[in-house]
Design a protein around this motif. Structure first.
Motif, PDB file in Angstrom:
ATOM      1  N   THR A 173       1.159   4.120  -3.064  1.00 28.44           N
ATOM      2  CA  THR A 173       0.832   5.532  -2.887  1.00 28.44           C
ATOM      3  C   THR A 173       1.979   6.435  -3.303  1.00 28.44           C
ATOM      4  O   THR A 173       1.768   7.585  -3.661  1.00 28.44           O
ATOM      5  CB  THR A 173       0.447   5.842  -1.420  1.00 28.44           C
ATOM      6  OG1 THR A 173       1.533   5.480  -0.570  1.00 28.44           O
ATOM      7  CG2 THR A 173      -0.815   5.118  -1.016  1.00 28.44           C
ATOM      8  N   SER A 204      -8.879  -7.415   1.923  1.00 32.75           N
ATOM      9  CA  SER A 204      -8.541  -6.220   1.158  1.00 32.75           C
ATOM     10  C   SER A 204      -7.386  -5.458   1.791  1.00 32.75           C
ATOM     11  O   SER A 204      -7.263  -5.382   3.008  1.00 32.75           O
ATOM     12  CB  SER A 204      -9.769  -5.310   1.091  1.00 32.75           C
ATOM     13  OG  SER A 204      -9.440  -4.077   0.501  1.00 32.75           O
ATOM     14  N   THR A 205      -6.540  -4.862   0.953  1.00 30.32           N
ATOM     15  CA  THR A 205      -5.428  -4.054   1.473  1.00 30.32           C
ATOM     16  C   THR A 205      -5.917  -2.726   2.042  1.00 30.32           C
ATOM     17  O   THR A 205      -5.159  -2.032   2.695  1.00 30.32           O
ATOM     18  CB  THR A 205      -4.395  -3.763   0.364  1.00 30.32           C
ATOM     19  OG1 THR A 205      -5.055  -3.123  -0.725  1.00 30.32           O
ATOM     20  CG2 THR A 205      -3.704  -5.013  -0.090  1.00 30.32           C
ATOM     21  N   THR A 206      -7.178  -2.390   1.804  1.00 31.00           N
ATOM     22  CA  THR A 206      -7.717  -1.148   2.369  1.00 31.00           C
ATOM     23  C   THR A 206      -8.083  -1.319   3.834  1.00 31.00           C
ATOM     24  O   THR A 206      -8.480  -0.367   4.483  1.00 31.00           O
ATOM     25  CB  THR A 206      -8.953  -0.673   1.583  1.00 31.00           C
ATOM     26  OG1 THR A 206      -9.949  -1.711   1.629  1.00 31.00           O
ATOM     27  CG2 THR A 206      -8.592  -0.339   0.154  1.00 31.00           C
ATOM     28  N   LEU A 228       0.825  -1.208   0.000  1.00 32.66           N
ATOM     29  CA  LEU A 228       0.000   0.000   0.000  1.00 32.66           C
ATOM     30  C   LEU A 228       0.861   1.259   0.000  1.00 32.66           C
ATOM     31  O   LEU A 228       0.599   2.203  -0.746  1.00 32.66           O
ATOM     32  CB  LEU A 228      -0.941  -0.009   1.213  1.00 32.66           C
ATOM     33  CG  LEU A 228      -1.969   1.103   1.270  1.00 32.66           C
ATOM     34  CD1 LEU A 228      -2.890   1.060   0.054  1.00 32.66           C
ATOM     35  CD2 LEU A 228      -2.778   0.972   2.540  1.00 32.66           C
ATOM     36  N   SER A 272      -6.460  -7.378  -3.011  1.00 36.77           N
ATOM     37  CA  SER A 272      -6.929  -8.233  -1.927  1.00 36.77           C
ATOM     38  C   SER A 272      -6.089  -9.492  -1.896  1.00 36.77           C
ATOM     39  O   SER A 272      -5.566  -9.935  -2.921  1.00 36.77           O
ATOM     40  CB  SER A 272      -8.405  -8.576  -2.095  1.00 36.77           C
ATOM     41  OG  SER A 272      -8.616  -9.325  -3.260  1.00 36.77           O
ATOM     42  N   PRO A 324      -8.517  -1.588  -5.445  1.00 41.96           N
ATOM     43  CA  PRO A 324      -7.848  -2.084  -4.239  1.00 41.96           C
ATOM     44  C   PRO A 324      -7.471  -3.559  -4.383  1.00 41.96           C
ATOM     45  O   PRO A 324      -8.232  -4.339  -4.928  1.00 41.96           O
ATOM     46  CB  PRO A 324      -8.894  -1.901  -3.139  1.00 41.96           C
ATOM     47  CG  PRO A 324      -9.832  -0.877  -3.664  1.00 41.96           C
ATOM     48  CD  PRO A 324      -9.827  -1.019  -5.166  1.00 41.96           C
TER      49      PRO A 324
END
Length: 129
Positions: free
Chosen positions: A17, A64-66, A13, A34, A32
């Motif tokens: 960014t 999920s990486t969120t 992540l 996962s 996103p």
């Protein structure tokens, strides 16, 4: 294992960014990420006496990486059924009383972005001695 997956997810992540602002075309097409969802159901012991409260523990990895967002259903062979909706952590627990002796099998189903995953665990309940 769970901590390793968390660290890898956070690293990916962070890298995304930093790199994505330099490529606006790629940024528009990224969803996103996962990871495969896994669940592990367990207790501290394999045997309890009828006067003890059994704490069933659920450990989840992936998703999920969120961040975590799971619906968890716990059931057992004695008729207990509990839901934990929108769980925002990778662990949870369910405490149950079992006043009669015998075997108890518990089941857990975790619903996440990759679909449901399940696990089960059996313990023995003994009479007070």
């Amino acid at each position: 294992m769970i901590d390793l997956i968390k660290k890898i997810s956070i690293f990916i992540l962070l890298i995304s960014t930093v790199l994505l602002p330099f490529n606006s075309q790629a940024k528009a097409s990224i969803d996103p990420e996962s990871w495969p969802l896994e669940v592990y159901l367990y207790t501290d012991k394999s045997s309890y006496v009828t006067s003890e409260v059994v704490t069933w523990k659920v450990s989840i990895s992936g998703g999920s990486t969120t961040g975590p967002n799971f619906d968890v259903k716990f059931t057992d062979s004695r008729g207990h059924a509990v839901w934990a909706y929108d769980l925002k952590s990778y662990t949870t627990s369910f405490s149950m009383d079992y006043p009669t002796s015998g075997k108890v099998t518990a089941y857990v189903t975790v619903h996440g972005v990759n679909g449901p995953v399940t696990d089960s665990h059996t313990i023995t309940i003994k009479t007070n001695q």
